[in-house]
Structures are given as structure tokens and as C-alpha cells.
Design a protein around this motif. Structure first.
Motif, PDB file in Angstrom:
ATOM      1  N   LEU A  94       0.862  -1.190   0.000  1.00 34.03           N
ATOM      2  CA  LEU A  94       0.000   0.000   0.000  1.00 34.03           C
ATOM      3  C   LEU A  94       0.891   1.229   0.000  1.00 34.03           C
ATOM      4  N   ILE A  95       0.839   2.016  -1.073  1.00 32.11           N
ATOM      5  CA  ILE A  95       1.561   3.296  -1.117  1.00 32.11           C
ATOM      6  C   ILE A  95       0.839   4.282  -0.212  1.00 32.11           C
ATOM      7  N   THR A  96       1.563   4.873   0.742  1.00 32.33           N
ATOM      8  CA  THR A  96       0.946   5.838   1.666  1.00 32.33           C
ATOM      9  C   THR A  96       1.368   7.271   1.372  1.00 32.33           C
ATOM     10  N   ALA A  97       2.459   7.475   0.641  1.00 30.21           N
ATOM     11  CA  ALA A  97       2.885   8.820   0.242  1.00 30.21           C
ATOM     12  C   ALA A  97       3.668   8.704  -1.061  1.00 30.21           C
ATOM     13  N   PRO A  98       3.384   9.599  -2.009  1.00 31.25           N
ATOM     14  CA  PRO A  98       2.420  10.699  -1.939  1.00 31.25           C
ATOM     15  C   PRO A  98       0.985  10.206  -2.095  1.00 31.25           C
ATOM     16  N   ALA A  99       0.044  11.136  -2.025  1.00 32.96           N
ATOM     17  CA  ALA A  99      -1.364  10.793  -2.184  1.00 32.96           C
ATOM     18  C   ALA A  99      -1.726  10.693  -3.663  1.00 32.96           C
ATOM     19  N   ASP A 100      -2.624   9.767  -3.970  1.00 35.37           N
ATOM     20  CA  ASP A 100      -3.184   9.708  -5.315  1.00 35.37           C
ATOM     21  C   ASP A 100      -4.049  10.944  -5.559  1.00 35.37           C
ATOM     22  N   ARG A 101      -4.077  11.391  -6.803  1.00 36.50           N
ATOM     23  CA  ARG A 101      -4.829  12.612  -7.143  1.00 36.50           C
ATOM     24  C   ARG A 101      -6.303  12.482  -6.801  1.00 36.50           C
ATOM     25  N   ARG A 102      -6.851  11.249  -6.812  1.00 37.89           N
ATOM     26  CA  ARG A 102      -8.276  11.059  -6.549  1.00 37.89           C
ATOM     27  C   ARG A 102      -8.618  11.172  -5.066  1.00 37.89           C
ATOM     28  N   LEU A 103      -7.601  11.096  -4.192  1.00 37.52           N
ATOM     29  CA  LEU A 103      -7.835  11.178  -2.752  1.00 37.52           C
ATOM     30  C   LEU A 103      -7.099  12.345  -2.105  1.00 37.52           C
ATOM     31  N   ALA A 104      -6.342  13.095  -2.880  1.00 34.98           N
ATOM     32  CA  ALA A 104      -5.484  14.143  -2.326  1.00 34.98           C
ATOM     33  C   ALA A 104      -6.296  15.329  -1.826  1.00 34.98           C
ATOM     34  N   THR A 105      -5.724  16.014  -0.846  1.00 38.00           N
ATOM     35  CA  THR A 105      -6.317  17.261  -0.347  1.00 38.00           C
ATOM     36  C   THR A 105      -5.350  18.431  -0.486  1.00 38.00           C
ATOM     37  N   ARG A 106      -4.186  18.186  -1.104  1.00 35.87           N
ATOM     38  CA  ARG A 106      -3.210  19.262  -1.322  1.00 35.87           C
ATOM     39  C   ARG A 106      -2.317  18.872  -2.486  1.00 35.87           C
ATOM     40  N   ALA A 107      -1.510  19.827  -2.923  1.00 33.65           N
ATOM     41  CA  ALA A 107      -0.631  19.614  -4.065  1.00 33.65           C
ATOM     42  C   ALA A 107       0.521  18.689  -3.707  1.00 33.65           C
ATOM     43  N   LEU A 108       1.099  18.078  -4.730  1.00 35.52           N
ATOM     44  CA  LEU A 108       2.281  17.236  -4.562  1.00 35.52           C
ATOM     45  C   LEU A 108       3.455  18.093  -4.105  1.00 35.52           C
ATOM     46  N   ARG A 109       4.219  17.571  -3.142  1.00 38.78           N
ATOM     47  CA  ARG A 109       5.371  18.288  -2.618  1.00 38.78           C
ATOM     48  C   ARG A 109       6.658  17.679  -3.147  1.00 38.78           C
ATOM     49  N   GLU A 162      -1.574   7.541  -9.162  1.00 39.70           N
ATOM     50  CA  GLU A 162      -1.305   8.738  -9.946  1.00 39.70           C
ATOM     51  C   GLU A 162      -1.209   9.901  -8.961  1.00 39.70           C
ATOM     52  N   PRO A 163      -0.011  10.297  -8.557  1.00 46.05           N
ATOM     53  CA  PRO A 163       0.115  11.365  -7.566  1.00 46.05           C
ATOM     54  C   PRO A 163      -0.563  12.655  -8.010  1.00 46.05           C
ATOM     55  N   ALA A 164      -0.948  13.450  -7.027  1.00 46.09           N
ATOM     56  CA  ALA A 164      -1.574  14.739  -7.306  1.00 46.09           C
ATOM     57  C   ALA A 164      -0.605  15.640  -8.064  1.00 46.09           C
ATOM     58  N   ASP A 165      -1.152  16.643  -8.729  1.00 49.40           N
ATOM     59  CA  ASP A 165      -0.337  17.622  -9.439  1.00 49.40           C
ATOM     60  C   ASP A 165       0.332  18.550  -8.422  1.00 49.40           C
ATOM     61  N   ARG A 166       1.258  19.358  -8.900  1.00 54.11           N
ATOM     62  CA  ARG A 166       1.899  20.332  -8.023  1.00 54.11           C
ATOM     63  C   ARG A 166       1.033  21.565  -7.815  1.00 54.11           C
ATOM     64  N   ILE A 167      -0.080  21.597  -8.482  1.00 52.42           N
ATOM     65  CA  ILE A 167      -1.085  22.654  -8.280  1.00 52.42           C
ATOM     66  C   ILE A 167      -2.371  21.979  -7.836  1.00 52.42           C
ATOM     67  N   PHE A 168      -2.942  22.446  -6.733  1.00 53.26           N
ATOM     68  CA  PHE A 168      -4.160  21.836  -6.201  1.00 53.26           C
ATOM     69  C   PHE A 168      -5.215  22.919  -6.019  1.00 53.26           C
ATOM     70  N   LEU A 169      -6.382  22.706  -6.600  1.00 52.88           N
ATOM     71  CA  LEU A 169      -7.484  23.652  -6.493  1.00 52.88           C
ATOM     72  C   LEU A 169      -8.425  23.213  -5.385  1.00 52.88           C
ATOM     73  N   THR A 170      -8.704  24.105  -4.448  1.00 53.87           N
ATOM     74  CA  THR A 170      -9.614  23.785  -3.361  1.00 53.87           C
ATOM     75  C   THR A 170     -11.011  23.542  -3.927  1.00 53.87           C
ATOM     76  N   PRO A 171     -11.630  22.410  -3.640  1.00 55.84           N
ATOM     77  CA  PRO A 171     -12.932  22.092  -4.240  1.00 55.84           C
ATOM     78  C   PRO A 171     -14.068  22.893  -3.609  1.00 55.84           C
ATOM     79  N   ASP A 172     -15.139  23.033  -4.359  1.00 57.57           N
ATOM     80  CA  ASP A 172     -16.355  23.626  -3.816  1.00 57.57           C
ATOM     81  C   ASP A 172     -17.043  22.618  -2.904  1.00 57.57           C
ATOM     82  N   ARG A 173     -17.897  23.124  -2.023  1.00 56.65           N
ATOM     83  CA  ARG A 173     -18.683  22.244  -1.176  1.00 56.65           C
ATOM     84  C   ARG A 173     -19.600  21.392  -2.045  1.00 56.65           C
ATOM     85  N   PRO A 174     -19.628  20.078  -1.852  1.00 57.04           N
ATOM     86  CA  PRO A 174     -20.477  19.224  -2.703  1.00 57.04           C
ATOM     87  C   PRO A 174     -21.959  19.484  -2.462  1.00 57.04           C
TER      88      PRO A 174
END
Length: 419
Positions: free
Chosen positions: A281-296, A375-387
């Protein structure tokens, strides 16, 4: 018969989720599967994970002889850290006496019940509802930097078999939940909530309050049972994960899930019982589908890669690569199940793969070798709108076969058989 679970170590927070058991009689298929799952988990060693989670529906009919089966399995593994909550089948015929007796005998030392005075449904028209002292099985467990909150959605409910089974927390537990989530945020702890089903399944007002609380306070994970199928839903802040049932299973091979939180980010993957060791199980970095911030990445463009490898034997090798490029060796961290590396992450890179090889691998074939790919998150992360509908499966990610998620919602509470 159990001992308290100490705070977790410095490695990524890791739990194993064994889905709804629905135990009935000795020797049934799900009884044998459950015993085999516990035997396999015990082989990893006590320090490989924080605890084993049972999300309710332990007994199919809430009967004492059904709880005797799980108690026997737990007695066979007295040092295995197990934490559990009730499900609607544990109140299948309107009472939880047998569950309460089982909990007192087996689990109360770890998390005793909380007795609250709860309103009961009116006994007759034009009669005021009465209050009754009801045990509720909710509690807190801290594992390092993660605060785990376990909810009881069952004991405060009004329903019973044939009249509708409803899910409620009750005012006392709801207030406790709000206080605990807010306190975790103030203390800088990542919050994970363990519950039987989606917040959206709660009584309407409670559903809105709990979903709003999770969204506004950034609860990172809600881990659930009830659906009987593997599902991941992510609203940009909270990952909702439900695991395949051990009993009443029609979603594929029986097994269990591994969930992790590493530096505030969630990872999750299902392991079929019939797969050989190891399990990655890969624990870091986060996959783009579960990420809450940009890739570091560091100044040289390298990223930190961490993975948990679960096995009954030390892997002969663990390595990672980017986009099927050259392999990079991963070193074993101080905590035995964790492997680490720092690898270049060039612009435009997409896939990260970690491979672990067991000493028993013959050099060919799928047995005794395992891969996790993200698929790690991008280096740019857009804060999502409230669902539009927080706390529900409206944000389901659908099929994610690498994680054991088929995406067909094949279970008795959605599209499966009427068990």
C-alpha cells in the motif's frame, strides 16, 4: 480477555478493515473466512498496524450464539488489537441485549459503553415519548497524530425488524462528536471517523449536521461497512471508504482492506484473502483522486515515497519507479513494515509504482510479488467547492480496480440480492 491498545507509533497510521461478518452458525463459509482472515492478519506481527476494525453487523440476527463465534476467534488471538462498533443487524429484532453481553465480556476494557437518557418512540397516540437509559458504543482512540472517533449509529434508533431500521446518533453522541472533531482541529490532529454507514443514511437532521461537520472541519476519513461492496468516495476534503462484507458477500473475493493516513493524506486498498504475501500500500504521496493538497517536491525535484508492506516474511526486495522508468531501491524504515525512498519526479510524470517481492517468489508468475500503482496529485491543487450532497456516495470515484474497487455497488443495500 483483551488489553488496552497503546498510542500508535511514528509510522503512517494504518488499520485493517474486516467487513460486515453476519455470523450465523459454526462452519458456515463466512465463519471459516473470518477465522482465516484473523489468522493471516496475526501473521503480520503486532507492530505492523494500529488496529483491526470491525464496522458492525457482526451477527446476522443479533443472537448470543452468533457472538460466541466472534468471541472464540478473538480468544484465539488475544494480543490482536480489535476495535468494533454495532451495525443494524446487531439490533436485528429490536434489541441489543446479546451484543451488550458480548461487548461487556470482550470489548468493554478497551472502550466501555456510554449510558445516555434517550427519547423513545411514543407508545401510543397523544402520549409523550419517554426517556430510557440506553448504552451507546461510541468512543475515541488516538493513534499518534490521528484521532479516531468510533460512532454508534444503532443504539439510539427507533426501528426494528419489519418496521424499518433507522440510523441515529442521539443528541448526546452528536454533541460529543462535534466537540471531539473541533478539539482535534485545535490540537492539529488529523481526524478519522469510523461508522457503520454514510452520514447521509442518518435521520435527516442528523445527516445534515454530521455531513456539514465533516466538511467544515476537514475530517479526513470516514471508514464504513454496511454497503457490502468496496467503494471510495471523495469530496475534496473527506474520503468515504466502505469495505466488502465477509458474510453476504457478492462483490468478489472475500478479504479485508488496509487504510492509512500519512502526513494527513489517505490511502486505501483491498486485499483478497486468496492472494499470497506480500501486500503493498503506497501511503505517500497521495493519489490525485484522494489528495487534499498539491504534490510536494524538494529543491532538486525529488518526492518522498513511502509504502507499507504487509507480510509474514521480510520482503527480499522493495522498489519503486516512475512511469515504468528505472527502478529505485526502497529502504526499510525503523518501523518494520514501512519502506521509503526519494525519487525524481519530472514535469509531466504520471504514474508511481511500488513493487515488493517475497523470498518465496520463484522468479515468475503473480504469486509472492505485489504492486501498488497510483497517480500522484499535481503540483497545483485547487480547493474544491462544497459538494451538493456531502456525506453521501454522490462523490463516488466509481471503478478503481488497482485498489480492489469494482464500482458496481453490488450489495443488498443498493443493487444486490435481498439477503
Amino acid at each position: 480477555m483483551s488489553t488496552p491498545i497503546p498510542d500508535g507509533p511514528s509510522r503512517p497510521f494504518l488499520f485493517l478493515h474486516v467487513g460486515d461478518q453476519h455470523l450465523t452458525v459454526r462452519g458456515a463459509r463466512n465463519h471459516a473466512d473470518l477465522a482465516a482472515i484473523f489468522d493471516q492478519i496475526a501473521g503480520f506481527g503486532r507492530d505492523a498496524f494500529d488496529f483491526v476494525y470491525l464496522p458492525g453487523d457482526i451477527a446476522e440476527n443479533g443472537a448470543g450464539e452468533e457472538y460466541a463465534l466472534i468471541a472464540e476467534i478473538l480468544r484465539a488471538h488475544p494480543t490482536l488489537p480489535v476495535l468494533l462498533i454495532p451495525g443494524d443487524h446487531d439490533r436485528q429484532y429490536g434489541a441489543m441485549d446479546a451484543f451488550g453481553e458480548f461487548h461487556t465480556a470482550v470489548m468493554a476494557e478497551r472502550h466501555p459503553p456510554v449510558v445516555n437518557a434517550l427519547l423513545q418512540p411514543p407508545a401510543a397516540p397523544n402520549r409523550e415519548p419517554e426517556r430510557k437509559l440506553i448504552p451507546q458504543y461510541y468512543f475515541r482512540h488516538d493513534a499518534g497524530a490521528v484521532r479516531c472517533l468510533f460512532l454508534d449509529m444503532i443504539s439510539a434508533g427507533y426501528g426494528q425488524k419489519g418496521m424499518g431500521l433507522d440510523f441515529r446518533l442521539g443528541p448526546d453522541q452528536l454533541a460529543w462528536l462535534g466537540d471531539e472533531v473541533s478539539q482535534a482541529a485545535r490540537e492539529g490532529k488529523t481526524c478519522a471517523v469510523f461508522m457503520h454507514t454514510y452520514p447521509d443514511d442518518l435521520e435527516k437532521k442528523e445527516a445534515e449536521d454530521v455531513a456539514g461537520l465533516f466538511w467544515t472541519q476537514g475530517v479526513r476519513l470516514a471508514e464504513m461497512g454496511h454497503t457490502h461492496y468496496n467503494e471510495l468516495a471523495h469530496d475534496g476534503r473527506t474520503t468515504y471508504a466502505s469495505g466488502r462484507s465477509v458474510g453476504q458477500n457478492e462483490d468478489g473475493s472475500v478479504g479485508y482492506a488496509a487504510g492509512a493516513i500519512d502526513d494527513g493524506e489517505v490511502s486505501w486498498r483491498f486485499r483478497p484473502l486468496d492472494r499470497t504475501a506480500p501486500f503493498v500500500l503506497i501511503t505517500a504521496p497521495a493519489d490525485r483522486r484522494l489528495a487534499t493538497r498539491a504534490l510536494r517536491a524538494d529543491a532538486s525535484g525529488r518526492i518522498a515515497v513511502r509504502a507499507v508492506v504487509l507480510s509474514d516474511a521480510t520482503p527480499a526486495r522493495c522498489r519503486c519507479r516512475v512511469d515504468r522508468g528505472p527502478w529505485h531501491a526502497m529502504d526499510r524504515a525503523a518501523e518494520g513494515s514501512v519502506y521509503e525512498a526519494r525519487v525524481p519526479w519530472p514535469p509531466g510524470a504520471r504514474l508511481l509504482e511500488v513493487e515488493a517481492t517475497d523470498p518465496r517468489w520463484p522468479g515468475y508468475g503473480p504469486d509472492h510479488i505485489d504492486h501498488d500503482v497510483i497517480e500522484p496529485a499535481d503540483r497545483i491543487f485547487l480547493t474544491p467547492d462544497r459538494p451538493d450532497k456531502p456525506g453521501s456516495d454522490a462523490c463516488s470515484l466509481g471503478a478503481w480496480l488497482e485498489k480492489g474497487v469494482r464500482g458496481d455497488q453490488l450489495g443488498p443495500n443498493r443493487a444486490g440480492r435481498d439477503w
